[in-house]
Design an enzyme around this catalytic site. Structure first.
Site, mmCIF file in Angstrom:
data_model
loop_
_atom_site.group_PDB
_atom_site.id
_atom_site.type_symbol
_atom_site.label_atom_id
_atom_site.label_comp_id
_atom_site.label_asym_id
_atom_site.label_seq_id
_atom_site.Cartn_x
_atom_site.Cartn_y
_atom_site.Cartn_z
ATOM 1 N N ASP A 21 0.829 -1.209 0.000
ATOM 2 C CA ASP A 21 0.000 0.000 0.000
ATOM 3 C C ASP A 21 0.867 1.265 0.000
ATOM 4 O OD1 ASP A 21 -2.394 -1.522 0.114
ATOM 5 O OD2 ASP A 21 -2.164 -1.747 2.263
ATOM 6 N N GLU B 114 -9.524 -2.189 4.354
ATOM 7 C CA GLU B 114 -9.051 -1.800 5.689
ATOM 8 C C GLU B 114 -9.886 -0.640 6.248
ATOM 9 O OE1 GLU B 114 -4.230 -2.632 5.136
ATOM 10 O OE2 GLU B 114 -5.076 -0.688 4.600
HETATM 11 N N1 LIG Z 1 -3.029 -1.476 7.926
HETATM 12 C C1 LIG Z 1 -2.803 -2.437 8.785
HETATM 13 O O1 LIG Z 1 -2.539 -3.527 8.399
HETATM 14 C C2 LIG Z 1 -2.888 -2.094 10.235
HETATM 15 C C3 LIG Z 1 -2.310 -0.928 10.714
HETATM 16 C C4 LIG Z 1 -2.418 -0.635 12.077
HETATM 17 C C5 LIG Z 1 -3.102 -1.502 12.912
HETATM 18 N N2 LIG Z 1 -3.627 -2.643 12.409
HETATM 19 C C6 LIG Z 1 -4.384 -3.569 13.256
HETATM 20 O O2 LIG Z 1 -5.601 -2.927 13.559
HETATM 21 C C7 LIG Z 1 -6.026 -3.330 14.847
HETATM 22 C C8 LIG Z 1 -6.217 -2.086 15.686
HETATM 23 O O3 LIG Z 1 -6.746 -2.444 16.936
HETATM 24 P P1 LIG Z 1 -8.013 -1.779 17.579
HETATM 25 O O4 LIG Z 1 -9.087 -1.590 16.554
HETATM 26 O O5 LIG Z 1 -8.358 -2.548 18.788
HETATM 27 O O6 LIG Z 1 -7.398 -0.392 18.049
HETATM 28 P P2 LIG Z 1 -7.753 1.147 17.797
HETATM 29 O O7 LIG Z 1 -6.928 1.920 18.743
HETATM 30 O O8 LIG Z 1 -7.643 1.487 16.351
HETATM 31 O O9 LIG Z 1 -9.280 1.255 18.209
HETATM 32 C C9 LIG Z 1 -9.641 0.929 19.536
HETATM 33 C C10 LIG Z 1 -9.876 2.208 20.349
HETATM 34 O O10 LIG Z 1 -11.013 2.876 19.802
HETATM 35 C C11 LIG Z 1 -11.790 3.427 20.845
HETATM 36 N N3 LIG Z 1 -13.147 2.840 20.776
HETATM 37 C C12 LIG Z 1 -13.489 1.534 20.911
HETATM 38 N N4 LIG Z 1 -14.828 1.386 20.762
HETATM 39 C C13 LIG Z 1 -15.334 2.603 20.531
HETATM 40 C C14 LIG Z 1 -16.660 3.099 20.297
HETATM 41 N N5 LIG Z 1 -17.719 2.286 20.257
HETATM 42 N N6 LIG Z 1 -16.816 4.419 20.094
HETATM 43 C C15 LIG Z 1 -15.751 5.256 20.107
HETATM 44 N N7 LIG Z 1 -14.485 4.843 20.314
HETATM 45 C C16 LIG Z 1 -14.272 3.529 20.530
HETATM 46 C C17 LIG Z 1 -11.065 3.151 22.146
HETATM 47 O O11 LIG Z 1 -10.250 4.253 22.440
HETATM 48 C C18 LIG Z 1 -10.226 1.939 21.801
HETATM 49 O O12 LIG Z 1 -9.056 1.846 22.579
HETATM 50 C C19 LIG Z 1 -4.937 -4.217 15.424
HETATM 51 O O13 LIG Z 1 -5.313 -5.551 15.230
HETATM 52 C C20 LIG Z 1 -3.722 -3.861 14.593
HETATM 53 O O14 LIG Z 1 -2.819 -4.922 14.542
HETATM 54 C C21 LIG Z 1 -3.545 -2.941 11.086
HETATM 55 N N1 LIG Z 2 8.298 0.660 9.337
HETATM 56 C C1 LIG Z 2 7.523 1.642 8.857
HETATM 57 N N2 LIG Z 2 8.089 2.791 8.443
HETATM 58 C C2 LIG Z 2 7.323 3.788 7.959
HETATM 59 N N3 LIG Z 2 5.989 3.713 7.845
HETATM 60 C C3 LIG Z 2 5.403 2.583 8.240
HETATM 61 C C4 LIG Z 2 6.109 1.493 8.762
HETATM 62 N N4 LIG Z 2 5.239 0.527 9.066
HETATM 63 C C5 LIG Z 2 4.032 0.991 8.734
HETATM 64 N N5 LIG Z 2 4.114 2.225 8.227
HETATM 65 C C6 LIG Z 2 3.043 3.090 7.712
HETATM 66 O O1 LIG Z 2 1.785 2.679 8.226
HETATM 67 C C7 LIG Z 2 0.965 2.185 7.158
HETATM 68 C C8 LIG Z 2 0.157 1.007 7.618
HETATM 69 O O2 LIG Z 2 1.086 0.022 7.880
HETATM 70 P P1 LIG Z 2 0.792 -1.503 7.947
HETATM 71 O O3 LIG Z 2 2.119 -2.139 7.669
HETATM 72 O O4 LIG Z 2 -0.237 -1.832 6.937
HETATM 73 O O5 LIG Z 2 0.329 -1.638 9.342
HETATM 74 C C9 LIG Z 2 1.954 1.838 6.035
HETATM 75 O O6 LIG Z 2 1.342 1.839 4.778
HETATM 76 C C10 LIG Z 2 2.967 2.930 6.194
HETATM 77 O O7 LIG Z 2 2.509 4.142 5.625
HETATM 78 O O1 LIG Z 3 0.364 -0.632 4.287
HETATM 79 P P1 LIG Z 3 1.582 -1.362 3.805
HETATM 80 O O2 LIG Z 3 2.312 -0.585 2.790
HETATM 81 O O3 LIG Z 3 2.438 -1.778 4.949
HETATM 82 O O4 LIG Z 3 1.099 -2.675 3.066
HETATM 83 P P2 LIG Z 3 0.671 -4.092 3.722
HETATM 84 O O5 LIG Z 3 -0.446 -3.783 4.685
HETATM 85 O O6 LIG Z 3 0.219 -4.940 2.583
HETATM 86 O O7 LIG Z 3 1.860 -4.694 4.429
#
Ligand SMILES: NC(=O)c1ccc[n+]([C@@H]2O[C@H](COP(=O)([O-])OP(=O)(O)OC[C@H]3O[C@@H](n4cnc5c(N)ncnc54)[C@H](O)[C@@H]3O)[C@@H](O)[C@H]2O)c1
Ligand SMILES: Nc1ncnc2c1ncn2[C@@H]1O[C@H](COP(=O)(O)O)[C@@H](O)[C@H]1O
Ligand SMILES: O=P(O)(O)OP(=O)(O)O
Length: 263
Positions: free
Chosen positions: A35, A144
């Protein structure tokens, strides 16, 4: 999808938005994933300043290598691209040390720390964005951001504009191919890289992106009883996450004060 036309549309949209906002360009966190690779090329193609920042936090070497490869390739391809590496591992370690928590008392400690990593990155991106007059550019895709809410609220979800949030992950891969993203990134397994031990997106959510894309496409007009076997399982996963993440997908609730109480 008309891939080339979509690329041109996004590049135009990015440039138009930044110009109207009087911004000099874009700052993007580069993880070594698909991404951020796609978004950074689209931003670079605007011709505006495009700052790529790698922000490792106890990062797996594979992710670091892919991020570095991508940043070097882009700097060679585009004069308007600049690269920076800020190692956030010491900052994160300090945060952990300064906020000691009894792990046996809090089952969600690892999750809180994973999200703290993402939020430290957000703080850093805004710091450099403000210094250089650049917009923090999001990398979330449609699945997402609007499907399963798989991002950290005010972490990687805290951005100024979101160029690929109307594209599915499958479509992001199509763009990546057309944009010449390095093979190592095109074939990498999606991961959020936020945990000390490796957790893929699929292992966390229990379904692949293509499966979730299917569920998102049928969700509005169906319920779980319409399906059996794996389809039913995927539909239920999507439905559960989609409901639980409404607080991230919708604008934050504002307590509206009745007119008569204002007087
Ligand atoms: N792009 C990616 O691949 C990526 C990037 C970052 C995180 N993640 C994943 O996303 C997940 C994030 O976890 P999360 O969703 O528990 O954390 P989050 O912090 O994004 O959301 C949870 C928080 O939202 C708030 N909240 C919860 N329920 C609510 C409601 N009903 N109204 C208002 N606020 C509320 C609270 O402050 C809570 O701590 C994790 O599994 C993490 O690994 C994925
Ligand atoms: N290691 C990283 N350095 C800079 N930016 C990062 C890094 N890891 C994640 N990011 C940023 O966050 C989004 C979401 O990340 P996920 O790997 O999908 O959680 C990624 O696209 C970067 O912009
Ligand atoms: O957001 P990125 O770039 O980290 O991509 P991915 O979630 O596929 O690792």
């Amino acid at each position: 999808m008309q891939t080339q036309a979509v690329i041109e549309h996004i590049v135009h949209w990015l440039k138009d938005y930044a110009t109207k906002a009087h911004a000099k360009g874009f700052v993007i966190g580069i993880s070594g994933g698909i991404d951020s690779a796609v978004v950074s090329i689209l931003a670079a193609k605007t011709g505006l300043n495009t700052m790529l920042i790698e922000l490792p936090i106890r990062q797996h070497p594979d992710q670091v290598n892919r991020a570095q490869t991508h940043m070097q390739q882009l700097a060679e391809r585009f004069d308007n691209v600049s690269n920076l590496r800020v190692d956030l591992t010491p900052t994160f370690n300090q945060f952990v040390n300064d906020n000691p928590v009894d792990a046996t008392e809090f089952a969600n400690l690892d999750l809180a720390l994973a999200n703290a990593r993402s939020r430290l990155r957000m703080v850093t991106l805004y710091y450099y964005g403000q210094l250089h007059g650049l917009l923090v550019t999001g990398t979330g895709n449609k699945i997402e951001d609007f499907g399963v809410g798989f991002f950290t609220k005010y972490g990687d979800g805290g951005v100024d504009l979101s160029p690929i949030a109307d594209l599915t992950k499958t479509q992001v891969y199509q763009l990546a191919k057309a944009l010449g993203v390095d093979d190592s990134i095109q074939t990498a397994v999606p991961t959020d890289g936020l945990w000390d031990e490796e957790r893929t997106d699929e292992s966390q959510m229990g379904a692949t992106y293509p499966e979730l894309e299917w569920a998102m496409s049928v969700h509005a007009d169906h319920n779980a009883a319409d399906f059996t076997g794996r389809q039913q399982e995927v539909f239920q996963i999507y439905d559960r996450l989609h409901r639980a993440m409404q607080h991230k997908i919708n604008p934050i609730p504002v307590c509206v004060i009745p007119e008569n109480l204002h007087q």
